[in-house]
Design a protein around this motif. Sequence first.
Motif, PDB file in Angstrom:
ATOM      1  N   HIS A 209       0.816  -1.227   0.000  1.00 28.39           N
ATOM      2  CA  HIS A 209       0.000   0.000   0.000  1.00 28.39           C
ATOM      3  C   HIS A 209       0.845   1.270   0.000  1.00 28.39           C
ATOM      4  CE1 HIS A 209      -3.587  -2.403   1.866  1.00 28.39           C
ATOM      5  NE2 HIS A 209      -3.333  -2.712   0.611  1.00 28.39           N
ATOM      6  N   SER A 210       2.184   1.093  -0.051  1.00 26.61           N
ATOM      7  CA  SER A 210       3.089   2.256   0.035  1.00 26.61           C
ATOM      8  C   SER A 210       3.240   2.899  -1.341  1.00 26.61           C
ATOM      9  CB  SER A 210       4.455   1.790   0.550  1.00 26.61           C
ATOM     10  OG  SER A 210       5.380   2.837   0.565  1.00 26.61           O
ATOM     11  N   ILE A 212       0.694   5.007  -0.957  1.00 21.83           N
ATOM     12  CA  ILE A 212      -0.746   5.065  -0.662  1.00 21.83           C
ATOM     13  C   ILE A 212      -1.361   3.797  -1.230  1.00 21.83           C
ATOM     14  CG2 ILE A 212      -0.853   7.588  -0.643  1.00 21.83           C
ATOM     15  CD1 ILE A 212      -1.899   7.495  -3.504  1.00 21.83           C
ATOM     16  N   ASN A 214      -3.896   3.327  -3.205  1.00 23.60           N
ATOM     17  CA  ASN A 214      -4.437   3.400  -4.563  1.00 23.60           C
ATOM     18  C   ASN A 214      -3.495   4.202  -5.459  1.00 23.60           C
ATOM     19  OD1 ASN A 214      -4.971   5.709  -3.131  1.00 23.60           O
ATOM     20  ND2 ASN A 214      -6.968   6.093  -4.066  1.00 23.60           N
TER      21      ASN A 214
END
Length: 805
Positions: A209-210, A212, A214
């Motif tokens: 998820h890094s 963010i 999305n």
Amino acid sequence: FYVACLKGTYSKKLLLCPDATRKAMKDSFEAPPPVITFSGHRMNSTKGLRRQKRDWVIPPINVAENSRGPFPQMLVSIRSDQDQDISIRYSITGVGADQPPNEVFNIDPVHGKMFVTKPLDREHRSSYHLRAHAVDMNGNQVENPIDLYIFVIDMNDNRPEFKNQVYNGSVDEGSKPGTFVMHLAAFDADDNTTANGMVRYRILSQTPHSPIPNMFTINSETGDIVTVAPGLDREKVSQYTVIVQATDMEGNLNFGLSNTATAIITVSDINDSPPMLTSRTFSGEVPENRVDVVVANLTVIDADQPHSPNWNAIYRIISGDPSGHFTIRTDPVSNDGMVTVVKPVDFEMNRAFMLTVVVSNQAHLASGIQSSLQSTAGVTISVQDVNEAPYFPTNPKHIRFEEGVPAGTSLTTFSASDPDRLQMQQIIRYSKLNDPADWLSINRSNGQIVTTAVLDRESIYVKNNIYEATFLATDNGSPPASGTGTLQIYLIDINDNPPALIPKESQICERINKNVHGVNITAADADTDPNAGPFVFELPNFPSSIRRNWTISRISGDYGRLGLRYQVYLEPGMYEVPVIVSDSGNPPLSNRSLIKVKVCPCDENGDCTTLGAVAAAGLGTGAIISILICIIILLSMVLLFVVWIKRREKERQTKQLLIDPEDDVRDNILKYDEEGGGEEDQDYDLSQLQQPDSLEHIISKPPGVRRVDERPIIPESQYPIRPVVPHPGDIGDFIHEGLRAADNDPTAPPYDSLLVFDYEGSGSTAGSVSSLNSSSTGDQDYDYLNDWGPRFKKLADMYGGGYED
């Protein structure tokens, strides 16, 4: 129902009928199947034609795929309005009826009801085209055929399918939002003109998820994945895993069918991390005069992808080495910089080097990235002093001397220098390393070169007038060092070799020929110009016959011609003609050489004839004829001798032997060179060598088994009777005569020779002959010789003291 639709608004598509008509058609699915009536020209019972209304266009028949039945399921009823008058038979033709796939549709031939017999699959076949026929009982057509179109209504019975389960894509780190990454596509077998086949895409998850959750989005209709936010950094996250879902029914999750695929997105490296040296200073040391050695190792770190152009380091020396003594090579594994000596350094010239080194990548830095201050460092290289070998300032050294200088001549001084100026003064000693002809010597202390033999330019050790020798200079350092020097002596030629005549042999015609006037001659001289040609050829004054018979003329500076004088005739043969040849040296050298000239009769081309070649070998015509006559006489004598031998052989076979068999003494001849077993040589059984009394033991042997030392069975030859007491002087003749008679006796092959070598007797009828040894001392009694017969009487008288008148 169909009639109302067709009469209202004619259209080939059901959807174009008025709303009231479509509603009526919808209701008809639940009503009994419609009836289709044939329409067309009919034959009137009365004469003439009757006007008929136009043919109807039959709307298509829709059948839903994957119907559950029950089967057969009635689709439509077909009838002709003549079936009230005559009996009609109905049939259908086309694919699905009487053509493969057969029996999908059938019709009741009496009532005209058409049925579908099994479920249909739109993805396999989406429509059928059939023709309906009406005939009477005789098979005559009573109606024109009508076309029936059957369409299979699609149902959402297929999921979207991805071609691959895993897709790979890449995007550069630091990419801006909206950057295209990759494309995914799914296929739906359902009708794509309806919602059943309309696929929509969405991203279910992203890992990691890094920075963010999305970072990417996907176009719901095209399947294109693009970046959404900035912050892609390969050094932090090098790869993302994205799960993508495809759903039909235009993405309706409640009614649509779905499938998923995995997208692997690799973050591509860009050169956004400049290389950084781990230290601002490095050091190393190098011995002087050494090359290809690593003297210092520079370490660097780079966060970019290893072993890529963005990571590979390139080192450069930007100052401190103006002469180019060093270079920096990159270790392909560790990316370290290896400072290497490529040009020898001299301690006496430079004791240390201060280098400034800069490092960069093979690829340029990305836009907006600045080089780090840690990409530059200083490198200190210390030079170690070592004992260097002496060297000859002029190497090779060239000198010129005339050949023939005597031994002990001083040629030059070939001295060396010591480069170690900062060390304690060293002593250099000289020695000879290679002197092929052993012509030179060198003074051990000062390097003076002196000849030990006469220098000869014509020696095999001189190449292109240059004699080459190699000398060694060695210092007394620790450890001692040596250097070599080459001395090249150019030897100037002097006239020390007389010329030699060429060729040594030739031939000439006995009479002057208009085509051949003589023999061309030249000379070979080991010297070179001006001590060689042109040559002078002369005939000596003595003997006078040379100038009387021969003449020599000049052709050029190097060639002359030797020939016979005009009207001089020489007998064919080999002649040795002396010629004096002189070179052009100062003073000139002369040489008296002999040329062997074969004078022979020649043909018109100047070539020796066959007879002439023989005559020229030294024999005249008369001598040749005499030799031929001698050869004929010799062959005749040989022939006569062979004839005489054959005749003599025949006479010998019939001639009696010279010795009487009763007086045969051959069995008493002993072979004295036989080596016996000591005193056992007195024990021979001579009876084994005598004529056997009986031949029965030989005659009784089987054929083919016989010893060669046995008497043959054939009749014996009779030897001639000899006098009882021969004259003592005839003893030698007697022996030779008996030997010759035995050799020519065909009945006495070698049985009379002593061939029983394997027999060792225990005694002998004759006495021992050991007493005859000349080395024995004392008196000997030779009276026993009287017992050997009259043939040994002379020997008995000589040794026994007797005398014969």
